[in-house]
Scaffold this motif. Structure first.
Motif, PDB file in Angstrom:
ATOM      1  N   ASP A 154     -53.176  46.251  41.501  1.00  0.00           N
ATOM      2  CA  ASP A 154     -52.823  47.879  41.537  1.00  0.00           C
ATOM      3  C   ASP A 154     -51.031  47.787  41.235  1.00  0.00           C
ATOM      4  O   ASP A 154     -50.614  47.842  42.392  1.00  0.00           O
ATOM      5  CB  ASP A 154     -53.433  48.506  42.961  1.00  0.00           C
ATOM      6  N   PRO A 155     -50.634  48.090  40.118  1.00  0.00           N
ATOM      7  CA  PRO A 155     -49.431  48.050  39.846  1.00  0.00           C
ATOM      8  C   PRO A 155     -48.713  48.960  40.919  1.00  0.00           C
ATOM      9  O   PRO A 155     -47.416  48.965  41.165  1.00  0.00           O
ATOM     10  CB  PRO A 155     -49.182  48.056  38.268  1.00  0.00           C
ATOM     11  N   GLU A 156     -49.218  50.307  40.925  1.00  0.00           N
ATOM     12  CA  GLU A 156     -48.527  51.492  41.508  1.00  0.00           C
ATOM     13  C   GLU A 156     -48.333  50.974  43.043  1.00  0.00           C
ATOM     14  O   GLU A 156     -47.560  51.526  43.574  1.00  0.00           O
ATOM     15  CB  GLU A 156     -49.595  52.702  41.078  1.00  0.00           C
ATOM     16  N   ALA A 157     -49.669  50.738  43.430  1.00  0.00           N
ATOM     17  CA  ALA A 157     -49.587  50.418  45.119  1.00  0.00           C
ATOM     18  C   ALA A 157     -48.753  49.301  45.221  1.00  0.00           C
ATOM     19  O   ALA A 157     -47.729  49.563  46.235  1.00  0.00           O
ATOM     20  CB  ALA A 157     -51.016  50.114  45.495  1.00  0.00           C
ATOM     21  N   PHE A 158     -48.306  48.191  44.385  1.00  0.00           N
ATOM     22  CA  PHE A 158     -47.462  47.413  44.664  1.00  0.00           C
ATOM     23  C   PHE A 158     -46.192  47.848  44.641  1.00  0.00           C
ATOM     24  O   PHE A 158     -45.236  47.610  45.525  1.00  0.00           O
ATOM     25  CB  PHE A 158     -47.530  46.101  43.502  1.00  0.00           C
ATOM     26  N   ALA A 159     -45.766  48.650  43.683  1.00  0.00           N
ATOM     27  CA  ALA A 159     -44.581  49.060  43.574  1.00  0.00           C
ATOM     28  C   ALA A 159     -43.921  49.981  44.379  1.00  0.00           C
ATOM     29  O   ALA A 159     -43.132  50.092  45.077  1.00  0.00           O
ATOM     30  CB  ALA A 159     -44.405  50.031  42.149  1.00  0.00           C
ATOM     31  N   TYR A 166     -36.803  42.633  39.402  1.00  0.00           N
ATOM     32  CA  TYR A 166     -38.052  41.947  40.011  1.00  0.00           C
ATOM     33  C   TYR A 166     -39.040  42.782  40.173  1.00  0.00           C
ATOM     34  O   TYR A 166     -40.341  42.627  39.536  1.00  0.00           O
ATOM     35  CB  TYR A 166     -37.624  41.184  41.320  1.00  0.00           C
ATOM     36  N   ALA A 167     -38.889  43.943  40.738  1.00  0.00           N
ATOM     37  CA  ALA A 167     -40.044  44.966  40.902  1.00  0.00           C
ATOM     38  C   ALA A 167     -40.563  45.480  39.407  1.00  0.00           C
ATOM     39  O   ALA A 167     -41.733  45.507  39.280  1.00  0.00           O
ATOM     40  CB  ALA A 167     -39.457  46.242  41.687  1.00  0.00           C
ATOM     41  N   ALA A 168     -39.652  45.660  38.537  1.00  0.00           N
ATOM     42  CA  ALA A 168     -40.279  46.059  37.194  1.00  0.00           C
ATOM     43  C   ALA A 168     -41.127  45.130  36.472  1.00  0.00           C
ATOM     44  O   ALA A 168     -41.948  45.144  35.817  1.00  0.00           O
ATOM     45  CB  ALA A 168     -38.837  46.573  36.213  1.00  0.00           C
ATOM     46  N   TYR A 169     -40.386  43.850  36.712  1.00  0.00           N
ATOM     47  CA  TYR A 169     -41.301  42.524  36.161  1.00  0.00           C
ATOM     48  C   TYR A 169     -42.471  42.420  36.783  1.00  0.00           C
ATOM     49  O   TYR A 169     -43.583  42.281  35.911  1.00  0.00           O
ATOM     50  CB  TYR A 169     -40.454  41.317  36.350  1.00  0.00           C
ATOM     51  N   ALA A 170     -42.600  42.459  38.092  1.00  0.00           N
ATOM     52  CA  ALA A 170     -43.856  42.501  38.715  1.00  0.00           C
ATOM     53  C   ALA A 170     -45.082  43.372  38.584  1.00  0.00           C
ATOM     54  O   ALA A 170     -45.915  43.069  38.279  1.00  0.00           O
ATOM     55  CB  ALA A 170     -43.597  42.002  40.301  1.00  0.00           C
ATOM     56  N   ARG A 171     -44.536  44.528  38.287  1.00  0.00           N
ATOM     57  CA  ARG A 171     -45.401  45.578  38.083  1.00  0.00           C
ATOM     58  C   ARG A 171     -45.914  45.543  36.700  1.00  0.00           C
ATOM     59  O   ARG A 171     -47.056  45.906  36.555  1.00  0.00           O
ATOM     60  CB  ARG A 171     -44.339  47.057  38.072  1.00  0.00           C
ATOM     61  N   GLU A 172     -45.044  45.095  35.785  1.00  0.00           N
ATOM     62  CA  GLU A 172     -45.514  44.991  34.516  1.00  0.00           C
ATOM     63  C   GLU A 172     -46.733  43.623  34.224  1.00  0.00           C
ATOM     64  O   GLU A 172     -47.689  43.954  33.735  1.00  0.00           O
ATOM     65  CB  GLU A 172     -44.301  44.643  33.395  1.00  0.00           C
ATOM     66  N   LEU A 212     -48.562  42.713  36.880  1.00  0.00           N
ATOM     67  CA  LEU A 212     -49.870  43.310  37.428  1.00  0.00           C
ATOM     68  C   LEU A 212     -50.473  44.266  36.659  1.00  0.00           C
ATOM     69  O   LEU A 212     -51.866  44.193  36.565  1.00  0.00           O
ATOM     70  CB  LEU A 212     -49.509  43.945  38.934  1.00  0.00           C
ATOM     71  N   ALA A 213     -49.778  45.138  35.780  1.00  0.00           N
ATOM     72  CA  ALA A 213     -50.520  46.223  35.142  1.00  0.00           C
ATOM     73  C   ALA A 213     -51.452  45.356  33.952  1.00  0.00           C
ATOM     74  O   ALA A 213     -52.407  46.204  33.495  1.00  0.00           O
ATOM     75  CB  ALA A 213     -49.381  46.871  34.220  1.00  0.00           C
ATOM     76  N   ALA A 214     -51.175  44.330  33.714  1.00  0.00           N
ATOM     77  CA  ALA A 214     -52.168  43.547  32.702  1.00  0.00           C
ATOM     78  C   ALA A 214     -52.990  42.675  33.319  1.00  0.00           C
ATOM     79  O   ALA A 214     -53.913  42.110  32.824  1.00  0.00           O
ATOM     80  CB  ALA A 214     -51.123  42.695  31.783  1.00  0.00           C
ATOM     81  N   MET A 215     -53.178  42.879  34.629  1.00  0.00           N
ATOM     82  CA  MET A 215     -54.453  42.101  35.388  1.00  0.00           C
ATOM     83  C   MET A 215     -55.525  42.822  35.775  1.00  0.00           C
ATOM     84  O   MET A 215     -55.231  44.248  35.927  1.00  0.00           O
ATOM     85  CB  MET A 215     -53.624  41.381  36.531  1.00  0.00           C
ATOM     86  N   PRO A 216     -56.679  42.467  35.837  1.00  0.00           N
ATOM     87  CA  PRO A 216     -57.753  43.207  36.202  1.00  0.00           C
ATOM     88  C   PRO A 216     -57.657  43.718  37.857  1.00  0.00           C
ATOM     89  O   PRO A 216     -57.225  42.897  38.713  1.00  0.00           O
ATOM     90  CB  PRO A 216     -58.776  42.278  36.180  1.00  0.00           C
TER      91      PRO A 216
END
Length: 220
Positions: A77-82, A61-67, A69-73
């Protein structure tokens, strides 16, 4: 080391829902209990795509959500989320493991143990100081102390020269209980952190300390 600085016992998220595996429709990498992909996207196994993650739902799930978020403006922040996700997930799992395996069987919570642990190291301490050190409200500390006192593990003592001041101290029974529980908790913590070498543990502790020291100004 009560529901005192770490999240209170109970209410830990269901790792098959929001904090674990997506339970709604539309997400590509949904898995059944056996870990078999049910969607049409490739198998994601952890942030680095490493199959040794074993298909753990929370890491998938974390990998999916990070991916996503990386496509969003921004402000996404995918790194802060992760980072936040993995810290929270580790905290939830560690608290649950220590509480259910070590402290609940003894009749107290992890927050209760953490209060007793502080008293073991610090000696008699005023309740307001315990609240400061434990990130607990004064009322929560009072409730915890009441429970521990009822069980004969701590006692309140008047402060000489100040009729209104009170400190909390371990009883003999409480000190024996803390020593025994801490020995068991230390062994379990060693199992949790076994994947890290000594230098890595020190480095991670330093990084977490830096974050805590620079916490937002409105956080106690």
């Amino acid at each position: 080391m009560t529901r005192a600085g770490l999240p209170p016992g109970g209410g830990h998220p269901d790792r098959r829902g929001d904090a674990g595996r997506p339970s709604g429709g539309g997400h590509p990498d949904r898995r059944g209990d056996a870990g078999t992909p049910t969607g049409g996207h490739p198998d994601r196994r952890g942030d680095a795509g490493n199959p040794t993650d074993g298909g753990l739902p929370d890491l998938e799930y974390a990998a999916y959500a990070r991916e996503r978020l990386a496509a969003m403006p921004p402000p996404a922040d995918p790194e802060a989320f992760a980072l936040a996700y993995h810290l929270l997930q580790l905290a939830y799992l560690l608290v649950t493991d220590l509480e259910t395996g070590i402290h609940r069987p003894r009749g107290w919570t992890l927050p209760g143990f953490r209060l007793m642990f502080k008293l073991w190291l610090l000696g008699p301490t005023q309740p307001v100081r315990l609240a400061e050190l434990s990130a607990m409200s004064r009322s929560a500390v009072t409730n915890a102390v009441n429970t521990l006192e009822r069980d004969g593990l701590v006692e309140r003592r008047a402060v000489a020269g100040d009729g209104r001041a009170v400190v909390v101290a371990l009883t003999g029974k409480g000190e024996r209980a803390v020593r025994e529980a801490y020995a068991e908790q230390a062994r379990r913590e060693g199992q949790w952190f076994a994947p890290l070498g000594e230098g890595e543990r020190e480095q991670l502790t330093g990084l977490l300390t830096r974050i805590l020291r620079a916490r937002p100004a409105d956080v106690p």
